[in-house]
Design a protein around this motif. Structure first.
Motif, PDB file in Angstrom:
ATOM      1  N   UNK A 134       0.809  -1.212   0.000  1.00 46.24           N
ATOM      2  CA  UNK A 134       0.000   0.000   0.000  1.00 46.24           C
ATOM      3  C   UNK A 134       0.848   1.269   0.000  1.00 46.24           C
ATOM      4  N   UNK A 135       2.075   1.178   0.475  1.00 46.07           N
ATOM      5  CA  UNK A 135       2.978   2.329   0.389  1.00 46.07           C
ATOM      6  C   UNK A 135       3.177   2.706  -1.073  1.00 46.07           C
ATOM      7  N   UNK A 136       3.451   1.716  -1.904  1.00 49.87           N
ATOM      8  CA  UNK A 136       3.650   1.962  -3.330  1.00 49.87           C
ATOM      9  C   UNK A 136       2.355   2.398  -4.001  1.00 49.87           C
ATOM     10  N   UNK A 137       1.252   1.780  -3.620  1.00 48.00           N
ATOM     11  CA  UNK A 137      -0.029   2.129  -4.234  1.00 48.00           C
ATOM     12  C   UNK A 137      -0.417   3.573  -3.942  1.00 48.00           C
ATOM     13  N   UNK A 177       6.579  -5.342  -6.783  1.00 52.07           N
ATOM     14  CA  UNK A 177       7.181  -4.006  -6.730  1.00 52.07           C
ATOM     15  C   UNK A 177       7.292  -3.408  -8.125  1.00 52.07           C
ATOM     16  N   UNK A 178       7.774  -4.211  -9.087  1.00 56.50           N
ATOM     17  CA  UNK A 178       7.940  -3.694 -10.441  1.00 56.50           C
ATOM     18  C   UNK A 178       6.602  -3.294 -11.050  1.00 56.50           C
ATOM     19  N   UNK A 205      14.481   2.009   1.255  1.00 54.62           N
ATOM     20  CA  UNK A 205      14.344   0.563   1.369  1.00 54.62           C
ATOM     21  C   UNK A 205      14.257  -0.116   0.005  1.00 54.62           C
ATOM     22  N   UNK A 206      13.582   0.508  -0.938  1.00 53.28           N
ATOM     23  CA  UNK A 206      13.308  -0.128  -2.222  1.00 53.28           C
ATOM     24  C   UNK A 206      14.360   0.189  -3.278  1.00 53.28           C
ATOM     25  N   UNK A 207      14.746   1.458  -3.362  1.00 48.59           N
ATOM     26  CA  UNK A 207      15.723   1.905  -4.363  1.00 48.59           C
ATOM     27  C   UNK A 207      16.766   2.780  -3.667  1.00 48.59           C
ATOM     28  N   UNK A 208      17.592   2.188  -2.804  1.00 48.13           N
ATOM     29  CA  UNK A 208      18.557   2.999  -2.055  1.00 48.13           C
ATOM     30  C   UNK A 208      19.536   3.740  -2.948  1.00 48.13           C
ATOM     31  N   UNK A 209      19.812   3.197  -4.142  1.00 40.78           N
ATOM     32  CA  UNK A 209      20.732   3.862  -5.056  1.00 40.78           C
ATOM     33  C   UNK A 209      20.159   5.193  -5.547  1.00 40.78           C
ATOM     34  N   UNK A 289      13.943  -6.791 -11.401  1.00 44.38           N
ATOM     35  CA  UNK A 289      13.555  -7.662 -12.516  1.00 44.38           C
ATOM     36  C   UNK A 289      12.864  -6.861 -13.615  1.00 44.38           C
ATOM     37  N   UNK A 290      13.487  -5.738 -13.966  1.00 43.80           N
ATOM     38  CA  UNK A 290      12.953  -4.895 -15.027  1.00 43.80           C
ATOM     39  C   UNK A 290      13.014  -5.643 -16.355  1.00 43.80           C
ATOM     40  N   UNK A 291      12.104  -5.356 -17.274  1.00 47.22           N
ATOM     41  CA  UNK A 291      12.141  -5.996 -18.595  1.00 47.22           C
ATOM     42  C   UNK A 291      13.463  -5.718 -19.314  1.00 47.22           C
TER      43      UNK A 291
END
Length: 420
Positions: A134-137, A177-178, A205-209, A289-291
């Protein structure tokens, strides 16, 4: 059996927005009754069915209870005794917890219509914090409805922070996530999605870079916005305004990851950040796991976007190497997407959003020049193997030399080159 229209279709009708799909909830029925009417189950263990004629989703009214970590850590109870209100109370946001009956009457136990009018994204209940997805949503909804003036309620943002700090986000699968990230990047304000995740601690947490770019300065002479994270947000906004495809938006999100690796004592310069950025770009690509097309373009843009900005200054031999790297002969669309990403990068600078980017036309012309060189005359001369390859390369280089001389001549006032 009673059937109600629920969720996004109700919300978007009230907002007078196009409705892309309709979901239904069925109250007072069992799975056996739906199967007897020809409905097809979506999954063996989930009470969602497809209508035999329309293919729309019909879900049995249900309640949920947290039973484990992550998005899938729930047990549900679906039975004819579960009421519509109970089903609506398990949903994420008040604006998604409304229903309509067959006569068009609105059922709104969570005051979603009021929040639509006041432009709030507000959670339904404390159970919101049980589902990390729900954070992403919510961040995605913020990206979708930001042009309408919507913002996240402070108490909802607090719960999102709580979820980010709990470690629950690590339980999300890469696929889930993706799905949210890719959809959010295609919303009208993808920059709002990333900023929301940053503000609530979820980006770390998800994309630290990507999160590491915030607070990293760049030379003000070339980047008036200074902060690298702010620059990336501005580039994403340009992507949306110019209707760029997902691969371009993904590449733009990751193009400057190397700047997050620059030691603070070297700020605001970022020497060789293009090469340094390849490792974190690969890490993000793999983790999410991006396309394949997104992964390839992100790596190429990360490595070569500075070449794109300096296109008019490149020697013909360097320009030919760039074109060869992109395989402009067999994959012209990928090079076109590279040009688009470079232009969005150049426009994503404070006060320079409307500046022309002549490098785009120049690069397109260079690609056309090398593609116009045909191999047939060389074959007719009897060339083959390595000799043929070398001769073809010489002809393409000669074509670029001619193109550059004709395209640039002796410009008295060369265009400004955006520095990476």
């Amino acid at each position: 059996m009673q059937i109600y229209k629920v969720g996004g279709a109700v919300r978007d009708r009230l907002l007078e927005r196009p409705i892309s799909e309709v979901d239904w909830v069925v109250v007072g029925a069992s799975a056996e009754e739906l199967l007897a009417q020809g409905f097809r189950p979506v999954g063996a263990d989930f009470p969602v069915f497809l209508h035999p004629k329309t293919g729309e989703e019909y879900a049995l009214a249900r309640t949920e209870r947290k039973s484990g970590r992550g998005y899938g850590g729930f047990t549900f109870h679906a039975s004819p005794e579960v009421t519509l209100e109970e089903d609506l109370l398990r949903r994420d946001l008040t604006i998604n917890a409304m229903a309509e009956d067959a006569g068009g009457r609105l059922i709104d136990p969570c005051q979603g219509q009021r929040d639509l009018q006041e432009k709030w994204l507000r959670h339904v209940s404390p159970a919101f914090a049980e589902d990390p997805l729900r954070v992403l949503r919510v961040a995605r909804f913020a990206a979708r409805y930001a042009p309408l003036g919507f913002r996240i309620a402070p108490e909802t943002l607090a719960l999102m922070r709580q979820l980010a700090e709990s470690g629950e986000l690590q339980a999300l699968t890469a696929e889930r996530s993706w799905k949210e990230i890719s959809r959010a990047l295609m919303e009208p304000r993808p920059d709002v999605f990333i900023r929301t995740l940053h503000d609530c601690g979820a980006l770390r947490e998800l994309l630290p870079e990507v999160d590491a770019l915030f607070g990293v300065p760049q030379p003000a002479a070339h980047h008036p916005e200074i902060d690298t994270g702010e620059h990336v947000l501005a580039v994403l906004r340009q992507c949306a305004e110019h209707a760029q495809p997902l691969a371009v938006r993904w590449a733009c999100l990751l193009h400057d990851l190397g700047k997050g690796m620059t030691p603070a004592e070297e700020w605001p310069r970022h020497i060789a950040h293009e090469r340094k950025g390849l490792k974190p770009i690969r890490a993000v690509n793999t983790r999410c796991k991006a396309p394949r097309d997104c992964q390839e373009l992100a790596l190429l843009v990360g490595e070569y976007h500075s070449h794109g900005h300096r296109a008019l200054e490149l020697r013909p031999s360097t320009l030919l190497e760039l074109l060869q790297c992109f395989d402009v002969y067999r994959r012209p669309q990928r090079f076109e997407e590279f040009i688009a990403a470079c232009e969005m990068d150049a426009r994503g600078r404070l006060g320079l959003e409307q500046r022309d980017y002549p490098q785009a036309g120049y690069l397109r012309g260079a690609a056309a020049a090398v593609r116009a060189v045909t191999v047939q005359p060389l074959l007719e001369r009897g060339l083959e193997g390595a000799a043929l390859g070398e001769a073809l390369k010489r002809e393409r280089l000669r074509a670029l030399e001619t193109y550059k001389a004709e395209a640039l001549g002796e410009p008295s006032d060369p265009p400004e080159t955006p520095r990476p």
